[in-house]
Design an enzyme around this catalytic site. Sequence first.
Site, PDB file in Angstrom:
ATOM      1  N   ASP A   1      -3.363   2.653  -5.725  1.00 17.32           N
ATOM      2  CA  ASP A   1      -2.137   2.674  -4.927  1.00 17.32           C
ATOM      3  C   ASP A   1      -1.991   1.474  -3.992  1.00 17.32           C
ATOM      4  O   ASP A   1      -1.227   1.524  -3.051  1.00 17.32           O
ATOM      5  CB  ASP A   1      -2.058   3.978  -4.121  1.00 17.32           C
ATOM      6  CG  ASP A   1      -3.208   4.104  -3.138  1.00 17.32           C
ATOM      7  OD1 ASP A   1      -4.150   3.295  -3.238  1.00 17.32           O
ATOM      8  OD2 ASP A   1      -3.172   5.003  -2.288  1.00 17.32           O
ATOM      9  N   GLU A   2      -2.722   0.407  -4.228  1.00 16.97           N
ATOM     10  CA  GLU A   2      -2.473  -0.794  -3.419  1.00 16.97           C
ATOM     11  C   GLU A   2      -2.703  -2.052  -4.242  1.00 16.97           C
ATOM     12  O   GLU A   2      -3.439  -2.047  -5.228  1.00 16.97           O
ATOM     13  CB  GLU A   2      -3.327  -0.805  -2.141  1.00 16.97           C
ATOM     14  CG  GLU A   2      -4.805  -0.747  -2.383  1.00 16.97           C
ATOM     15  CD  GLU A   2      -5.610  -0.709  -1.083  1.00 16.97           C
ATOM     16  OE1 GLU A   2      -5.129  -1.223  -0.060  1.00 16.97           O
ATOM     17  OE2 GLU A   2      -6.715  -0.166  -1.120  1.00 16.97           O
TER      18      GLU A   2
ATOM     19  N   ASP B   1       0.857  -1.179   0.000  1.00 17.12           N
ATOM     20  CA  ASP B   1       0.000   0.000   0.000  1.00 17.12           C
ATOM     21  C   ASP B   1       0.899   1.237   0.000  1.00 17.12           C
ATOM     22  O   ASP B   1       1.784   1.358   0.850  1.00 17.12           O
ATOM     23  CB  ASP B   1      -0.871  -0.038   1.269  1.00 17.12           C
ATOM     24  CG  ASP B   1      -1.969   0.995   1.227  1.00 17.12           C
ATOM     25  OD1 ASP B   1      -2.073   1.718   0.218  1.00 17.12           O
ATOM     26  OD2 ASP B   1      -2.724   1.081   2.211  1.00 17.12           O
TER      27      ASP B   1
END
Lengths: 415, 375
Positions: free
Chosen positions: A135-136, A42
Amino acid sequence: MGALCRDCGATPADGRPSCPACGGRRIVCHPELFTLAIAHVDCDAFFAAVEKRDRPELADRPVIVGGGARGVVATACYIARLSGVASAMPMFRARALCPDAVVIAPDMAKYAAAARRIRALMGDLTPLVEPLSIDEAALDLAGTEALHGAPPAVTLARLALAVEREVGVTVSIGLAANRLLAKIAAGRDKPRGFAVIGAEAPALLAPAPVGLLPGIGAVAAARLAARGIRTLGQIQRLGEGEARALFGADGPAMVARARGEDARPVVRGHATRSLSAETTFATDLAAGRDLELALWPLVERLAGRLRAADLAAAGVVLKLRTAGFATRTRAVRLGQPTRLTETLFAAAAALLAREADGTRFRLLGIAAQPLTPGGQADAPDLADPELPRRRAREEAIHALRERFGPGAIRRGRGW
Amino acid sequence: MKFRTDRATLLKALAHVQNVVEKRHTIPILANVVIAVREGTLSFTATDMEIAMVEEVPATIESSGATTAPAATLYEIVRKLPEGAEIEFDHPGGDAPLKLRSGRYSTSLVVLAVEDFPSMTTSALPVRFHLSAVQLRGLIDRTRFAISTEETRYYLNGIYLHAAESDGAKVLRAVATDGHRLARVEEPLPEGAGSMPGVIIPRKTVAEVRKLLDEATGDVEIALSDTRVQFQFNHVRLTSKLIDGTFPEYERVIPRDNSKVLRVGNKVFAEAVGRVAAISSERSRPVKLTLGRDLLVLSAASPEQGTAIEELDRERVTYESTPLEIGFQARYLNDITDQIQGVDVEFLFADGAAPTIVRDAGDTSALYVLMPMRV
């Protein structure tokens, strides 16, 4: 007990406060460190981190990415978070909490480019990378030890360093035996973290609040609290009957998750969980008819996205934000998956009608969730003799728009 | 109010009204049952605001009056009294507690005032007709499995009961569908039902009526308006709201020209479906029917657990059309075979992707339509 230096990737004998190879002090230790293989990665305050990378003079300033006159916070950097700024908070409130923050309008193209580079670095480690958002991602590194000449934990530490070096942002990593625990681990040591959860999971989770479990939101947590259930430990101890009474058919699965069990595999490239469309009104709306008029173009946009992605909606989620910034989401499961504008609209409008109680709303959104493959959409239905005609109508409209442009034909409702 | 009655009678009545009582306790008094003696008759009343049930109970009455007490507690108490016990109820009126005495046991229950008990608004019920308990059971049992639970299409969450014409004969028809299967059952139109509006009876009401039918003999009087339905049994009256919606034009989805006819022994077929489907724990997996001349092969496959196959041949099967492959959910097939009383079940197919008709080969009163699954 395995130990790993996150600064150089060395695996020193355990019990030392610093790395004998590089002197680094970021040592992670865990008995199962070198056997666990499922990771959750993450990025830390991703949008803000990208902005700080490009404007080094902002490094020590509070930065908020978000925007528009009526916008909300997309991401706040860790410095701004110290003042109480949080994601999804209305911008005016964020500014009030943190008056000296530098507010930057989001540049999605730039973030997407950074995200692609990070994903490429992940792709070098294992084919089993499942992006969960921009974003993860979840990674399955089982069986990669021979390939990389190092166990997954070491490979992940190298990934974190590579992302810092090549993309210029930091990530937090969770390493565990399954996706659920990996995600929880990733959240335990942010930012720039590396946390491991192994066999201690049930004991570790027991004192945690129920809201830690993905799938238990604020509403569910309040409902559980009303019955005296506040910790995951209490859920762990539920009998099958009690679990069903509390959570319905999902009860036994919920108990397993509270114990940290999760059988979901990491699936390559399975990125899309939901598709959505939303709009913030120029002026707040309260009347049911006005809201319904605003809903239609959103449903048309959503139906177009479903078609483009060859997906169908098995459920519809309606999102409303009141003038007072309270967010309401209402979800309904559909009898069968659809991507027909009229069917989606009917389901969403029914949810909307229950909320249109005179409250003034500033934002309306609709999402298709869960998603199913497009091939499952709108199968023949004994309870819907009109379906074939609705389907034909939608196909005809789509064909005209393909040929003459999106404005070529509109329904009366869309004017 | 004061009366005496015996445990068995009371337990039965409380069991009935208990079912109706609101279990989620949004309004506390809805968890209560009204106990009333009026004009020499004892009655128990419960409601969840959708359904109201009134049951008259024989008793030795000393004085009139009415109050409300928690239904679940009362039921538990009476259940735990010894068999054959006689129970005395004594309530002086107002807020005073309700006293129960039986042998050397006595209890004092907190009551809520009967004036606060909500009454479901009663409107005139202009349509009235009678059905035998056997007929009503038949209408319910052969349709209720197809009732939908889908909340977006609330108008499917019940049985659609209406007057219709079938091959020139006037009939009372019950229809239910969840989109995957449809059940249509007919009885000759009872006298007085000709003017009835089409009504959708909610699932919970259907379930409660069906429980009462377990003990009922003789006739049930059904009274209707376009918003209410009432079922009058011997000593029990159940009134329910109806679903306010439009049932789909189901006639349009019933195929007319399915010409490929399969006839197979119902019992052997039902058992074969169960055996073949046992390979998969996933209930929604299809069972595949492969048809050749006087031959039916049932098969199922599960990626995790393997495959299963069973052949039924000319001793059990009659089929004279071109070969066909078609898949159905095992549970949907068994829901239908469970309701077929005759020796043979008959399937009418068009092709492997079109709705299929299923019926009892010896009984035209019930007709089922099933959507195939891809196999």
